[in-house]
Design a protein around this motif. Sequence first.
Motif, mmCIF file in Angstrom:
data_model
loop_
_atom_site.group_PDB
_atom_site.id
_atom_site.type_symbol
_atom_site.label_atom_id
_atom_site.label_comp_id
_atom_site.label_asym_id
_atom_site.label_seq_id
_atom_site.Cartn_x
_atom_site.Cartn_y
_atom_site.Cartn_z
ATOM 1 N N VAL A 1 62.889 57.696 38.795
ATOM 2 C CA VAL A 1 63.761 57.592 38.119
ATOM 3 C C VAL A 1 62.614 56.808 37.169
ATOM 4 O O VAL A 1 61.442 55.875 37.858
ATOM 5 N N TYR A 2 61.386 56.917 36.400
ATOM 6 C CA TYR A 2 60.429 56.947 35.664
ATOM 7 C C TYR A 2 60.795 55.581 34.310
ATOM 8 O O TYR A 2 61.260 55.754 33.697
ATOM 9 N N LEU A 3 60.102 54.111 34.691
ATOM 10 C CA LEU A 3 60.976 53.251 34.032
ATOM 11 C C LEU A 3 59.619 52.105 33.568
ATOM 12 O O LEU A 3 58.997 52.501 34.347
ATOM 13 N N LYS A 4 59.957 51.785 32.404
ATOM 14 C CA LYS A 4 59.050 50.862 31.867
ATOM 15 C C LYS A 4 59.795 50.019 31.250
ATOM 16 O O LYS A 4 60.567 49.456 31.283
ATOM 17 N N ASN A 5 59.059 48.404 30.849
ATOM 18 C CA ASN A 5 59.912 47.628 30.471
ATOM 19 C C ASN A 5 60.550 47.981 29.420
ATOM 20 O O ASN A 5 59.928 48.413 28.600
ATOM 21 N N LEU A 6 61.836 47.043 29.325
ATOM 22 C CA LEU A 6 62.582 47.235 28.341
ATOM 23 C C LEU A 6 61.720 46.850 27.187
ATOM 24 O O LEU A 6 61.209 45.211 26.738
ATOM 25 N N GLN A 7 61.923 47.298 25.289
ATOM 26 C CA GLN A 7 61.872 47.019 24.444
ATOM 27 C C GLN A 7 62.251 46.763 23.200
ATOM 28 O O GLN A 7 63.132 48.067 23.366
ATOM 29 N N GLY A 8 62.871 46.148 22.965
ATOM 30 C CA GLY A 8 63.522 45.999 21.918
ATOM 31 C C GLY A 8 65.595 45.724 22.281
ATOM 32 O O GLY A 8 65.595 45.209 23.475
ATOM 33 N N TYR A 9 66.031 46.423 22.007
ATOM 34 C CA TYR A 9 67.283 45.755 21.777
ATOM 35 C C TYR A 9 67.820 44.395 22.621
ATOM 36 O O TYR A 9 68.325 44.396 23.611
ATOM 37 N N ARG A 10 67.254 43.472 22.334
ATOM 38 C CA ARG A 10 67.076 42.116 22.674
ATOM 39 C C ARG A 10 68.666 41.395 22.836
ATOM 40 O O ARG A 10 69.163 41.116 23.941
ATOM 41 N N MET B 1 55.601 65.958 29.853
ATOM 42 C CA MET B 1 54.083 65.341 30.807
ATOM 43 C C MET B 1 55.156 65.567 32.451
ATOM 44 O O MET B 1 56.387 65.921 32.427
ATOM 45 N N ASN B 2 53.822 65.739 33.223
ATOM 46 C CA ASN B 2 54.210 66.362 34.196
ATOM 47 C C ASN B 2 54.578 65.077 35.372
ATOM 48 O O ASN B 2 54.535 64.111 34.934
ATOM 49 N N GLU B 3 54.444 65.296 36.395
ATOM 50 C CA GLU B 3 55.739 64.131 37.708
ATOM 51 C C GLU B 3 54.113 63.326 37.473
ATOM 52 O O GLU B 3 54.354 62.213 37.474
ATOM 53 N N ASP B 4 52.979 63.635 37.541
ATOM 54 C CA ASP B 4 51.763 62.450 37.231
ATOM 55 C C ASP B 4 51.439 61.564 36.456
ATOM 56 O O ASP B 4 51.290 60.503 36.280
ATOM 57 N N GLU B 5 51.128 61.851 34.897
ATOM 58 C CA GLU B 5 51.405 61.531 34.264
ATOM 59 C C GLU B 5 52.411 60.323 33.828
ATOM 60 O O GLU B 5 52.559 59.159 33.690
ATOM 61 N N CYS B 6 53.759 60.740 34.392
ATOM 62 C CA CYS B 6 55.127 60.003 34.712
ATOM 63 C C CYS B 6 54.823 58.974 35.020
ATOM 64 O O CYS B 6 55.165 57.937 34.716
ATOM 65 N N PHE B 7 54.433 59.373 36.560
ATOM 66 C CA PHE B 7 54.038 58.270 37.542
ATOM 67 C C PHE B 7 52.957 57.775 37.123
ATOM 68 O O PHE B 7 53.341 56.442 36.942
ATOM 69 N N ASP B 8 51.980 57.856 36.467
ATOM 70 C CA ASP B 8 50.709 56.833 36.316
ATOM 71 C C ASP B 8 51.338 55.813 34.666
ATOM 72 O O ASP B 8 50.557 54.857 34.668
ATOM 73 N N GLY B 9 51.952 56.503 33.708
ATOM 74 C CA GLY B 9 52.851 55.800 33.142
ATOM 75 C C GLY B 9 53.460 55.140 32.855
ATOM 76 O O GLY B 9 53.987 53.766 32.415
ATOM 77 N N SER B 10 53.917 55.269 34.350
ATOM 78 C CA SER B 10 55.317 53.784 34.303
ATOM 79 C C SER B 10 55.879 52.471 35.188
ATOM 80 O O SER B 10 54.122 52.008 35.938
ATOM 81 N N GLU B 11 56.317 51.919 34.834
ATOM 82 C CA GLU B 11 55.812 50.722 35.515
ATOM 83 C C GLU B 11 56.890 50.655 36.433
ATOM 84 O O GLU B 11 55.862 49.137 37.516
ATOM 85 N N LEU B 12 57.457 50.914 37.193
ATOM 86 C CA LEU B 12 58.357 50.708 38.003
ATOM 87 C C LEU B 12 58.906 52.642 38.451
ATOM 88 O O LEU B 12 59.393 53.290 37.298
ATOM 89 N N VAL B 13 58.566 52.958 39.626
ATOM 90 C CA VAL B 13 59.239 54.387 39.553
ATOM 91 C C VAL B 13 59.870 54.372 40.953
ATOM 92 O O VAL B 13 59.825 53.294 41.735
#
Length: 105
Positions: free
Chosen positions: A72-81, A1-13
């Motif tokens: 730091v490219y982040l998305k909502n946590l899934q699993g690991y309850r 993934m390039n920087e733009d794809e990472c930025f677009d796919g993240s919910e928090l940067v």
Amino acid sequence: MNEDECFDGSELVIASSNVKLVDSSKGRGKPFFIYKVRSGKVLKTVRDSTIEYPMQFLSQQRLKLKNDSMYVYLKNLQGYRFIAKDRKLKYQWLKAAPVYSVKKK
């Protein structure tokens, strides 16, 4: 993934120079790593308007942390309850995103 794809796919940067590995597990199940961000500048958010520091996030891969500022490219946590409840985790590292240094302008 390039920087733009990472930025677009993240919910928090976040742009931060203060990211540190604080815990990891390589026992039963999938390995995971927990990182702490002590401070940083929020560049993108879709959920929280403010972020309280220090904050922690989970990653399924060990990150090659940089000595200088990084994105730091982040998305909502899934699993690991159970881990999420115990460690108060809301986010996880965007899968397949490499570590990019912040470019000086």
